[in-house]
Design a protein around this motif. Structure first.
Motif, PDB file in Angstrom:
ATOM      1  N   TYR A   1      52.017  29.132  21.523  1.00  8.22           N
ATOM      2  CA  TYR A   1      51.374  27.579  21.961  1.00  8.22           C
ATOM      3  C   TYR A   1      51.957  27.612  23.386  1.00  8.22           C
ATOM      4  O   TYR A   1      52.792  27.569  23.644  1.00  8.22           O
TER       5      TYR A   1
ATOM      6  N   ARG B   1      57.508  27.057  15.659  1.00  8.62           N
ATOM      7  CA  ARG B   1      58.069  27.575  13.367  1.00  8.62           C
ATOM      8  C   ARG B   1      58.964  27.827  14.830  1.00  8.62           C
ATOM      9  O   ARG B   1      59.337  28.439  16.093  1.00  8.62           O
TER      10      ARG B   1
ATOM     11  N   GLU C   1      37.885  22.760  23.535  1.00 11.02           N
ATOM     12  CA  GLU C   1      37.407  22.762  23.128  1.00 11.02           C
ATOM     13  C   GLU C   1      39.090  22.290  21.775  1.00 11.02           C
ATOM     14  O   GLU C   1      39.898  22.074  22.294  1.00 11.02           O
TER      15      GLU C   1
ATOM     16  N   ARG D   1      51.690  20.241  16.910  1.00 12.02           N
ATOM     17  CA  ARG D   1      52.451  20.303  15.714  1.00 12.02           C
ATOM     18  C   ARG D   1      53.447  20.445  16.349  1.00 12.02           C
ATOM     19  O   ARG D   1      54.072  21.673  17.362  1.00 12.02           O
TER      20      ARG D   1
ATOM     21  N   SER E   1      46.416  27.884  23.274  1.00 15.78           N
ATOM     22  CA  SER E   1      46.277  27.028  23.081  1.00 15.78           C
ATOM     23  C   SER E   1      47.467  25.905  22.804  1.00 15.78           C
ATOM     24  O   SER E   1      48.503  26.583  22.733  1.00 15.78           O
TER      25      SER E   1
ATOM     26  N   ASP F   1      42.102  32.604  19.128  1.00 16.67           N
ATOM     27  CA  ASP F   1      42.880  31.919  17.235  1.00 16.67           C
ATOM     28  C   ASP F   1      42.236  30.440  17.213  1.00 16.67           C
ATOM     29  O   ASP F   1      43.066  29.647  17.349  1.00 16.67           O
ATOM     30  N   ILE F   2      41.672  29.818  16.761  1.00 15.34           N
ATOM     31  CA  ILE F   2      40.638  29.066  16.662  1.00 15.34           C
ATOM     32  C   ILE F   2      40.151  28.346  15.019  1.00 15.34           C
ATOM     33  O   ILE F   2      39.267  29.248  14.702  1.00 15.34           O
ATOM     34  N   ASP F   3      40.022  26.993  15.019  1.00 19.74           N
ATOM     35  CA  ASP F   3      39.470  26.539  13.451  1.00 19.74           C
ATOM     36  C   ASP F   3      37.992  26.585  13.589  1.00 19.74           C
ATOM     37  O   ASP F   3      37.183  26.782  14.496  1.00 19.74           O
TER      38      ASP F   3
ATOM     39  N   ALA G   1      40.688  20.131  18.508  1.00 21.54           N
ATOM     40  CA  ALA G   1      39.984  19.496  16.991  1.00 21.54           C
ATOM     41  C   ALA G   1      41.388  19.212  16.533  1.00 21.54           C
ATOM     42  O   ALA G   1      42.266  19.587  16.500  1.00 21.54           O
TER      43      ALA G   1
ATOM     44  N   TYR H   1      44.909  20.529  18.032  1.00 20.40           N
ATOM     45  CA  TYR H   1      45.006  22.181  18.407  1.00 20.40           C
ATOM     46  C   TYR H   1      43.505  21.891  19.329  1.00 20.40           C
ATOM     47  O   TYR H   1      42.821  21.366  19.316  1.00 20.40           O
ATOM     48  N   GLY H   2      44.572  22.533  20.721  1.00 22.12           N
ATOM     49  CA  GLY H   2      42.481  23.003  21.576  1.00 22.12           C
ATOM     50  C   GLY H   2      43.253  23.376  22.220  1.00 22.12           C
ATOM     51  O   GLY H   2      44.256  24.176  23.263  1.00 22.12           O
ATOM     52  N   THR H   3      41.842  24.073  22.686  1.00 23.44           N
ATOM     53  CA  THR H   3      42.215  25.003  24.382  1.00 23.44           C
ATOM     54  C   THR H   3      41.792  24.807  25.470  1.00 23.44           C
ATOM     55  O   THR H   3      40.342  24.451  25.423  1.00 23.44           O
TER      56      THR H   3
ATOM     57  N   VAL I   1      43.874  19.968  13.394  1.00 14.56           N
ATOM     58  CA  VAL I   1      43.676  19.893  11.750  1.00 14.56           C
ATOM     59  C   VAL I   1      45.146  20.027  11.617  1.00 14.56           C
ATOM     60  O   VAL I   1      45.940  20.248  11.951  1.00 14.56           O
TER      61      VAL I   1
HETATM   62  N1  LIG Z   1      40.239  24.135  17.297  1.00 13.35           N
HETATM   63  C1  LIG Z   1      41.046  24.673  17.348  1.00 13.35           C
HETATM   64  N2  LIG Z   1      42.030  25.282  16.475  1.00 13.35           N
HETATM   65  C2  LIG Z   1      43.245  26.122  17.251  1.00 13.35           C
HETATM   66  C3  LIG Z   1      43.582  26.362  18.347  1.00 13.35           C
HETATM   67  N3  LIG Z   1      44.072  27.368  17.956  1.00 13.35           N
HETATM   68  C4  LIG Z   1      44.959  26.851  16.923  1.00 13.35           C
HETATM   69  N4  LIG Z   1      44.203  26.459  15.860  1.00 13.35           N
HETATM   70  C5  LIG Z   1      43.948  26.767  14.458  1.00 13.35           C
HETATM   71  O1  LIG Z   1      45.065  25.735  13.712  1.00 13.35           O
HETATM   72  C6  LIG Z   1      44.931  26.169  12.593  1.00 13.35           C
HETATM   73  C7  LIG Z   1      46.309  26.045  12.693  1.00 13.35           C
HETATM   74  O2  LIG Z   1      47.089  26.615  12.915  1.00 13.35           O
HETATM   75  P1  LIG Z   1      48.860  27.255  13.253  1.00 13.35           P
HETATM   76  O3  LIG Z   1      49.309  25.647  13.127  1.00 13.35           O
HETATM   77  O4  LIG Z   1      49.412  28.043  13.775  1.00 13.35           O
HETATM   78  O5  LIG Z   1      48.453  27.972  10.999  1.00 13.35           O
HETATM   79  P2  LIG Z   1      48.562  29.593  10.957  1.00 13.35           P
HETATM   80  O6  LIG Z   1      46.790  29.123  11.240  1.00 13.35           O
HETATM   81  O7  LIG Z   1      48.942  29.004   9.416  1.00 13.35           O
HETATM   82  O8  LIG Z   1      49.289  30.767  11.907  1.00 13.35           O
HETATM   83  C8  LIG Z   1      44.719  27.607  12.418  1.00 13.35           C
HETATM   84  O9  LIG Z   1      43.794  28.089  11.727  1.00 13.35           O
HETATM   85  C9  LIG Z   1      44.095  28.100  13.730  1.00 13.35           C
HETATM   86  O10 LIG Z   1      43.195  29.063  14.010  1.00 13.35           O
HETATM   87  C10 LIG Z   1      42.888  25.913  18.698  1.00 13.35           C
HETATM   88  O11 LIG Z   1      43.461  25.805  20.483  1.00 13.35           O
HETATM   89  N5  LIG Z   1      41.563  24.423  18.643  1.00 13.35           N
END
Ligand SMILES: Nc1nc2c(ncn2[C@@H]2O[C@H](COP(=O)(O)OP(=O)(O)O)[C@@H](O)[C@H]2O)c(=O)[nH]1
Ligand SMILES: Nc1ncnc2c1ncn2[C@@H]1O[C@H](COP(=O)(O)OP(=O)(O)O)[C@@H](O)[C@H]1O
Length: 441
Positions: free
Chosen positions: A224, A215, A243, A212, A208, A272-274, A245, A252-254, A247
């Motif tokens: 990422y 880490r 997509e 942010r 994605s 792995d997306i929200d 969003a 974050y986006g794919t 978060v």
């Molecule tokens: N919509 C969306 N959510 C994402 C994407 N990549 C990661 N996320 C979500 O963003 C949230 C935060 O991710 P991250 O900052 O890596 O923290 P973590 O979930 O604590 O490991 C998580 O719920 C991920 O599933 C994306 O490309 N699109």
């Protein structure tokens, strides 16, 4: 003999285009003579000899170069594909309209093939041309130039100009992508890592984009694509994302490419997306399996998040607040196909494998996925129904099957602006009676 190989070679419908023009002469002219520099009619798919086109239509649009070009006739138009520069052959497009005697440089949409030393081209139907790049492996050889598909017609109307579109051909049927959602700290990343470790040739991670900060253990391009907000917003605007969003305060986006890169390798894509992202993917054309990972309790979630030690206290509080909302949405009608509780890690992982159909023993068969085959520069192409016969080089009686391939387009689907999937690719043994074609990939 499968497809009457000998016969088909004599009826070869078009040529490989590259710097050694003599080879084309050798393969094609021996079957049908060129008549005064005009169209050479060879069965279903006529081909132009480009050097003679220069003589007939010398109005400057068409490259004067000798190699790297094919010319394909569809209706009243001739599509000239390719041009050579000093160092390489690009795959540009020019169209000659026979009714008006005009050359047009069309708008070219889709992912363009990278320059290659040569290619062949064959008409599939009035909507598309198959271009086969030489000197590449079979995972990058097959490209479709769409000239009149529904997508192209729509774009022609929208832009009020001539449009063509590329679509890369992908061998094999990629299994449905897997969308994994769940609150921060529940163990999504841990489960995905286990799956990718155990089945490296089967799964690929959709990397994605995020605004942010990385880490300490995260690498750009692997965990990422860490991106400036302004850049990401511009790319979203340009339609590059499947997509996206907001978060926990970041974007974050794919990207479409993130999913394509995985599928192009013939692997199953894991996202792995929200929950908002899952909802967007559900509404998109991407058919996927949606899995929600749940913690055994809220207290355990908080414990894991703190134990991971990657977030500030403020971030932890924000993630826990958002977790409540995400957990409430897990039962949204029609959103998730499966809900898994990640209490004991191994138990949850076994359940995940089971629902993905990964019973014991799957690993060994998946590991034996065959590698792509080298497509030679020197190849000939002919067409029988939905099968394309590709002869790569001179047949050696001892090892004939290594040089003859079939590209089966019967199950192809998709197309520009995305990929053309579902291609089947076989090697054939011309000495056999055709029932023992070996599937290469
Ligand atoms: N919509 C969306 N959510 C994402 C994407 N990549 C990661 N996320 C979500 O963003 C949230 C935060 O991710 P991250 O900052 O890596 O923290 P973590 O979930 O604590 O490991 C998580 O719920 C991920 O599933 C994306 O490309 N699109
Ligand atoms: N079943 C489990 N039991 C205990 N700890 C776990 C379990 N699954 C994951 N963890 C740990 O919880 C923390 C968060 O996991 P992670 O995979 O980073 O979550 P997510 O990707 O959902 O944010 C990590 O330190 C991980 O090692």
């Amino acid at each position: 003999m499968l497809f009457g190989v000998e016969m088909k070679l004599l009826q070869c419908e078009l040529r490989i285009s590259y710097t050694n023009f003599d080879l084309f002469y050798h393969y094609v002219f021996l079957t049908e003579p060129l008549i005064g520099g005009s169209v050479v009619s060879m069965g279903e798919a006529p081909a132009f000899v480009v050097d003679n086109l220069n003589a007939n239509f010398p109005n400057g649009l068409h490259s004067k170069s000798k190699g790297c070009e094919t010319a394909i006739d569809i209706g009243n138009k001739t599509y000239v594909i390719g041009a050579s520069t000093e160092s390489a052959c690009t795959i540009g497009i020019q169209i000659f309209n026979k009714s008006t005697s005009d050359w047009v440089i069309p708008v070219v949409l889709g992912t363009k093939p990278k320059p290659s030393k040569g290619h062949s081209a064959i008409v599939l139907d009035e909507d598309r041309i198959l271009v086969i790049k030489g000197n590449t492996t079979s995972d990058d050889s097959f490209w479709f130039l769409e000239v009149n598909t529904a997508f192209v017609r729509e774009q022609k109307m929208r832009m009020a100009t001539e449009v063509v579109a590329w679509s890369k051909g992908v061998i094999g049927e990629a299994a449905k992508p897997i969308v994994i959602s769940g609150p921060s700290g529940v163990g999504k990343g841990t489960l995905i890592s286990k799956l990718m470790e155990e089945f490296p040739s089967m799964f690929g991670f959709s990397v994605s984009h995020t605004t942010r900060a990385p880490r300490s253990n995260e690498q750009n391009g692997i965990h990422y694509h860490f991106t400036e907000r302004s850049v990401m917003e511009k790319d979203i605007e340009a339609g590059k994302f499947l997509e996206y969003a907001a978060v926990h305060g970041n974007l974050y986006g794919t990207s479409i490419e993130a999913v394509d890169v995985v599928a192009d390798k013939g692997k199953r894509c894991i996202l792995d997306i929200d929950v908002q992202g899952a909802r967007s993917v559900r509404a998109s054309s991407l058919e996927a399996i949606f899995i929600f990972i749940c913690p055994p309790s809220f207290e355990e979630l908080e414990k894991r998040l703190r134990a991971r030690g990657t977030e500030s206290e403020e971030q932890i509080q924000k993630r826990l607040r958002n977790a409540k909302a995400e957990l409430e949405q897990r039962n949204s009608p029609g959103l998730f196909d499966h809900i898994l509780v990640n209490d004991d890690l191994d138990t949850c992982y076994d359940k995940l494998k089971k629902l993905l159909g990964l019973a014991d023993g799957v690993k060994s068969t998946q590991e034996s996925v065959l590698e792509p085959v080298q497509m030679s520069l020197d190849h000939m192409v002919s067409k029988t129904g939905h099968k394309i016969l590709i002869n790569c080089g001179v047949r050696e009686p001892e090892k004939p099957a290594e040089n003859m391939f079939v590209l089966d387009l019967a199950s192809m689907k998709g197309g520009a602006p995305g990929r053309t999937r579902g291609l089947r690719f076989f090697t054939i043994d011309p000495t056999s009676n055709g029932v023992d074609a070996e599937v290469l990939s």
